[in-house]
Motif scaffolding. Structure first.
Motif, mmCIF file in Angstrom:
data_model
loop_
_atom_site.group_PDB
_atom_site.id
_atom_site.type_symbol
_atom_site.label_atom_id
_atom_site.label_comp_id
_atom_site.label_asym_id
_atom_site.label_seq_id
_atom_site.Cartn_x
_atom_site.Cartn_y
_atom_site.Cartn_z
ATOM 1 N N CYS A 134 -62.607 -80.505 -11.197
ATOM 2 C CA CYS A 134 -61.493 -80.548 -12.154
ATOM 3 C C CYS A 134 -60.184 -80.885 -11.446
ATOM 4 O O CYS A 134 -59.357 -81.645 -11.978
ATOM 5 C CB CYS A 134 -61.374 -79.213 -12.880
ATOM 6 S SG CYS A 134 -62.711 -78.893 -14.058
ATOM 7 N N GLY A 135 -59.998 -80.366 -10.240
ATOM 8 C CA GLY A 135 -58.799 -80.712 -9.476
ATOM 9 C C GLY A 135 -58.744 -82.185 -9.130
ATOM 10 O O GLY A 135 -57.685 -82.812 -9.203
ATOM 11 N N GLY A 136 -59.887 -82.753 -8.764
ATOM 12 C CA GLY A 136 -59.926 -84.187 -8.463
ATOM 13 C C GLY A 136 -59.635 -85.032 -9.682
ATOM 14 O O GLY A 136 -58.909 -86.037 -9.601
ATOM 15 N N ALA A 137 -60.177 -84.632 -10.840
ATOM 16 C CA ALA A 137 -59.925 -85.374 -12.070
ATOM 17 C C ALA A 137 -58.453 -85.327 -12.453
ATOM 18 O O ALA A 137 -57.873 -86.326 -12.895
ATOM 19 C CB ALA A 137 -60.789 -84.815 -13.195
ATOM 20 N N TYR A 138 -57.826 -84.176 -12.265
ATOM 21 C CA TYR A 138 -56.409 -84.024 -12.604
ATOM 22 C C TYR A 138 -55.553 -85.007 -11.809
ATOM 23 O O TYR A 138 -54.653 -85.663 -12.342
ATOM 24 C CB TYR A 138 -55.976 -82.583 -12.321
ATOM 25 C CG TYR A 138 -54.618 -82.202 -12.866
ATOM 26 C CD1 TYR A 138 -54.510 -81.430 -14.012
ATOM 27 C CD2 TYR A 138 -53.443 -82.609 -12.244
ATOM 28 C CE1 TYR A 138 -53.268 -81.064 -14.518
ATOM 29 C CE2 TYR A 138 -52.204 -82.258 -12.739
ATOM 30 C CZ TYR A 138 -52.117 -81.481 -13.876
ATOM 31 O OH TYR A 138 -50.882 -81.147 -14.369
ATOM 32 N N VAL A 139 -55.849 -85.115 -10.532
ATOM 33 C CA VAL A 139 -55.075 -86.000 -9.655
ATOM 34 C C VAL A 139 -55.194 -87.458 -10.095
ATOM 35 O O VAL A 139 -54.215 -88.216 -10.048
ATOM 36 C CB VAL A 139 -55.543 -85.830 -8.191
ATOM 37 C CG1 VAL A 139 -54.997 -86.939 -7.315
ATOM 38 C CG2 VAL A 139 -55.115 -84.466 -7.648
ATOM 39 N N LEU A 220 -61.175 -75.822 -15.755
ATOM 40 C CA LEU A 220 -60.248 -76.786 -16.354
ATOM 41 C C LEU A 220 -58.837 -76.208 -16.441
ATOM 42 O O LEU A 220 -57.850 -76.871 -16.109
ATOM 43 C CB LEU A 220 -60.746 -77.184 -17.744
ATOM 44 C CG LEU A 220 -61.956 -78.130 -17.767
ATOM 45 C CD1 LEU A 220 -62.623 -78.133 -19.144
ATOM 46 C CD2 LEU A 220 -61.554 -79.547 -17.370
ATOM 47 N N ARG A 221 -58.735 -74.968 -16.863
ATOM 48 C CA ARG A 221 -57.412 -74.349 -16.986
ATOM 49 C C ARG A 221 -56.782 -74.119 -15.623
ATOM 50 O O ARG A 221 -55.570 -74.302 -15.453
ATOM 51 C CB ARG A 221 -57.530 -73.041 -17.763
ATOM 52 C CG ARG A 221 -57.803 -73.263 -19.247
ATOM 53 C CD ARG A 221 -57.994 -71.968 -20.002
ATOM 54 N NE ARG A 221 -58.119 -72.225 -21.444
ATOM 55 C CZ ARG A 221 -58.596 -71.347 -22.317
ATOM 56 N NH1 ARG A 221 -59.000 -70.149 -21.906
ATOM 57 N NH2 ARG A 221 -58.663 -71.657 -23.600
ATOM 58 N N SER A 222 -57.597 -73.751 -14.644
ATOM 59 C CA SER A 222 -57.069 -73.526 -13.295
ATOM 60 C C SER A 222 -56.509 -74.812 -12.703
ATOM 61 O O SER A 222 -55.524 -74.787 -11.948
ATOM 62 C CB SER A 222 -58.170 -72.973 -12.393
ATOM 63 O OG SER A 222 -57.726 -72.816 -11.062
ATOM 64 N N ALA A 223 -57.113 -75.961 -13.034
ATOM 65 C CA ALA A 223 -56.632 -77.243 -12.512
ATOM 66 C C ALA A 223 -55.325 -77.669 -13.159
ATOM 67 O O ALA A 223 -54.646 -78.569 -12.653
ATOM 68 C CB ALA A 223 -57.687 -78.314 -12.734
ATOM 69 N N GLY A 224 -54.975 -77.054 -14.294
ATOM 70 C CA GLY A 224 -53.730 -77.395 -14.967
ATOM 71 C C GLY A 224 -53.889 -78.076 -16.305
ATOM 72 O O GLY A 224 -52.895 -78.455 -16.935
ATOM 73 N N VAL A 241 -70.143 -79.422 -22.121
ATOM 74 C CA VAL A 241 -69.202 -80.525 -22.010
ATOM 75 C C VAL A 241 -67.794 -79.999 -22.283
ATOM 76 O O VAL A 241 -67.551 -79.354 -23.303
ATOM 77 C CB VAL A 241 -69.541 -81.657 -22.995
ATOM 78 C CG1 VAL A 241 -68.556 -82.817 -22.822
ATOM 79 C CG2 VAL A 241 -70.965 -82.136 -22.784
ATOM 80 N N GLY A 242 -66.901 -80.271 -21.354
ATOM 81 C CA GLY A 242 -65.529 -79.827 -21.495
ATOM 82 C C GLY A 242 -64.557 -80.984 -21.520
ATOM 83 O O GLY A 242 -64.808 -82.041 -20.917
ATOM 84 N N THR A 243 -63.457 -80.808 -22.233
ATOM 85 C CA THR A 243 -62.367 -81.776 -22.239
ATOM 86 C C THR A 243 -61.056 -81.050 -22.005
ATOM 87 O O THR A 243 -60.923 -79.852 -22.297
ATOM 88 C CB THR A 243 -62.283 -82.548 -23.573
ATOM 89 O OG1 THR A 243 -62.071 -81.608 -24.645
ATOM 90 C CG2 THR A 243 -63.550 -83.341 -23.832
ATOM 91 N N GLY A 244 -60.106 -81.763 -21.472
ATOM 92 C CA GLY A 244 -58.778 -81.214 -21.260
ATOM 93 C C GLY A 244 -57.791 -82.345 -21.067
ATOM 94 O O GLY A 244 -58.174 -83.478 -20.731
ATOM 95 N N VAL A 245 -56.517 -82.058 -21.286
ATOM 96 C CA VAL A 245 -55.464 -83.058 -21.190
ATOM 97 C C VAL A 245 -54.512 -82.677 -20.069
ATOM 98 O O VAL A 245 -54.095 -81.517 -19.949
ATOM 99 C CB VAL A 245 -54.689 -83.169 -22.520
ATOM 100 C CG1 VAL A 245 -53.512 -84.132 -22.387
ATOM 101 C CG2 VAL A 245 -55.623 -83.615 -23.633
ATOM 102 N N ARG A 246 -54.168 -83.669 -19.231
ATOM 103 C CA ARG A 246 -53.157 -83.430 -18.207
ATOM 104 C C ARG A 246 -51.776 -83.440 -18.874
ATOM 105 O O ARG A 246 -51.409 -84.432 -19.519
ATOM 106 C CB ARG A 246 -53.215 -84.500 -17.122
ATOM 107 C CG ARG A 246 -52.063 -84.367 -16.134
ATOM 108 C CD ARG A 246 -52.165 -85.323 -14.975
ATOM 109 N NE ARG A 246 -50.877 -85.348 -14.268
ATOM 110 C CZ ARG A 246 -50.650 -85.982 -13.124
ATOM 111 N NH1 ARG A 246 -51.635 -86.647 -12.554
ATOM 112 N NH2 ARG A 246 -49.467 -85.958 -12.561
ATOM 113 N N PRO A 247 -51.023 -82.370 -18.738
ATOM 114 C CA PRO A 247 -49.718 -82.309 -19.411
ATOM 115 C C PRO A 247 -48.794 -83.434 -18.965
ATOM 116 O O PRO A 247 -48.833 -83.883 -17.822
ATOM 117 C CB PRO A 247 -49.160 -80.944 -18.994
ATOM 118 C CG PRO A 247 -50.345 -80.158 -18.571
ATOM 119 C CD PRO A 247 -51.323 -81.145 -17.997
#
Length: 277
Positions: A134-139, A220-224, A241-247
Motif C-alpha cells: 500500500c505504501g508503494g502504491a501511494y507513492v 490502506l489507511r496506514s499508507a494514507g 479487494v480493497g480500494t482507496g484514494v490518495r488525498p
C-alpha cells in the motif's frame, strides 16, 4: 541467460539438468514453467475486477508486481498501462510482446505521483506485506488517484496444491505444489531429458503474506488512503479487494515526491522495453 528474449521451457529444463543444486525458482530460471501454469482467462478476469472499480476519467494505470504481464494486454485495451516488477526474467515476457514495463520493486516503485490508478493483484501482494504494498502504491499515484488491491486471505488463492506435468519436444517437467500449515509453499520440480533418460529434482519454498478484510483496511489507511473500502469478491474465493484514494492535499509519507514520467535512463532501460528477437 540469453539476451533479453524470454527464457523458453527448454532453457529452463536445460538449466536445471545442468545444475540441479542451484537456486532455481519460478522468479528466475523457471519463469517459463510458471508461465504455463497461468490460466488462459486469468488476465481478462482480473481486468474486469480492476475496471469495475476504476472511475471515469482515468487514463494512466500502473500494475505493481505485474510478473509475466497477463493483465497488461486486456487492461491495455482500455487504458495506457505500464507494468512494474523486480523480476527481470518475468518482465521479458511482456516486453517481448511490446507491452510497456519498468523494472522496480512493488514496495518501492521507480515512479512517483505519475498515475491515475494503481492496481496490485494477489500474486504480487502475497510476496510482500500488505502495508508495504500500500505504501508503494501511494507513492506511485498522483494526488486524487485510486488504488485497487486484491489480497489473498487463503494460500490456495495463489497456489493450487496439485501435481502437473509439462512437456516439450525433448524435456518433461513434473511440478508438485504443497502448502504447509505455516503458509509456506513447497514446490518440487522433476526434470527429465526424454532422449537419454537423465532426471533430476530441484525445489523451492515460498512463504506467503496473507491478510484479512481488517488487515487490508488497516494497511490502506496506514499508507494514507481515504475513502477506503474492502470486501470479498464473489467469484474469487480467498481474496479480498480493497480500494482507496490518495488525498489531494497531502504529500506521500517521507517527504516531497515530484511527479515524473518513466525514463529508461532512470529505470535501467526497461521502460517500454522490446525483445531483441
Amino acid at each position: 541467460m540469453p539476451g533479453r528474449r524470454p527464457l523458453t521451457f527448454a532453457d529452463a529444463c536445460r538449466a536445471v539438468l545442468a545444475d540441479p543444486a542451484a537456486a532455481h525458482s519460478m522468479d528466475t530460471t523457471l519463469a517459463p514453467v510458471h508461465a504455463r501454469t497461468v490460466p488462459e482467462d486469468w488476465g481478462e478476469r482480473r481486468s474486469q475486477l480492476v475496471r469495475r472499480r476504476v472511475p471515469t476519467g482515468v487514463d494512466r494505470v500502473l500494475e505493481l508486481g505485474c510478473g509475466l504481464g497477463a493483465l497488461l494486454a486486456p487492461l491495455g485495451t482500455h487504458y495506457e498501462v505500464v507494468g512494474a516488477d523486480d523480476r527481470r526474467a518475468h518482465l521479458r515476457f511482456p516486453a517481448a510482446r511490446g507491452e510497456s514495463v519498468v523494472c522496480g520493486r512493488p514496495v518501492a516503485p521507480p515512479v512517483h505521483s505519475a498515475f491515475d490508478a494503481v492496481c496490485v493483484l494477489e500474486p504480487a501482494v502475497a510476496r510482500h506485506s500488505a502495508f508495504d504494498v500500500c505504501g508503494g502504491a501511494y507513492v506511485a499515484l498522483r494526488p486524487g488517484g485510486i488504488v485497487i488491491l486484491a489480497a489473498p486471505t487463503d494460500p490456495e488463492a495463489v497456489f493450487d496444491p496439485e501435481v502437473e506435468t509439462y512437456r516439450g519436444s525433448r524435456y518433461r517437467l513434473e511440478r508438485a505444489v504443497d502448502i504447509g500449515s505455516d503458509d509456506v509453499v513447497s514446490i518440487d520440480y522433476r526434470v527429465t531429458d526424454r532422449r537419454d533418460g537423465d532426471s533430476v529434482v530441484t525445489s523451492e519454498q515460498r512463504p506467503l503474506e496473507l491478510t484479512s478484510t481488517e488487515g487490508l483496511t488497516a494497511a490502506l489507511r496506514s499508507a494514507g488512503f481515504t475513502n477506503v473500502r474492502v470486501a470479498g469478491e464473489s467469484d474469487l474465493p480467498g481474496v479480498v479487494v480493497g480500494t482507496g484514494v490518495r488525498p489531494i492535499d497531502n504529500g506521500p509519507p517521507g517527504g516531497d515526491r515530484t511527479a515524473h514520467s518513466l525514463d529508461p535512463a532512470e529505470t535501467g532501460g526497461w521502460a517500454d522495453d522490446r525483445s531483441d528477437e
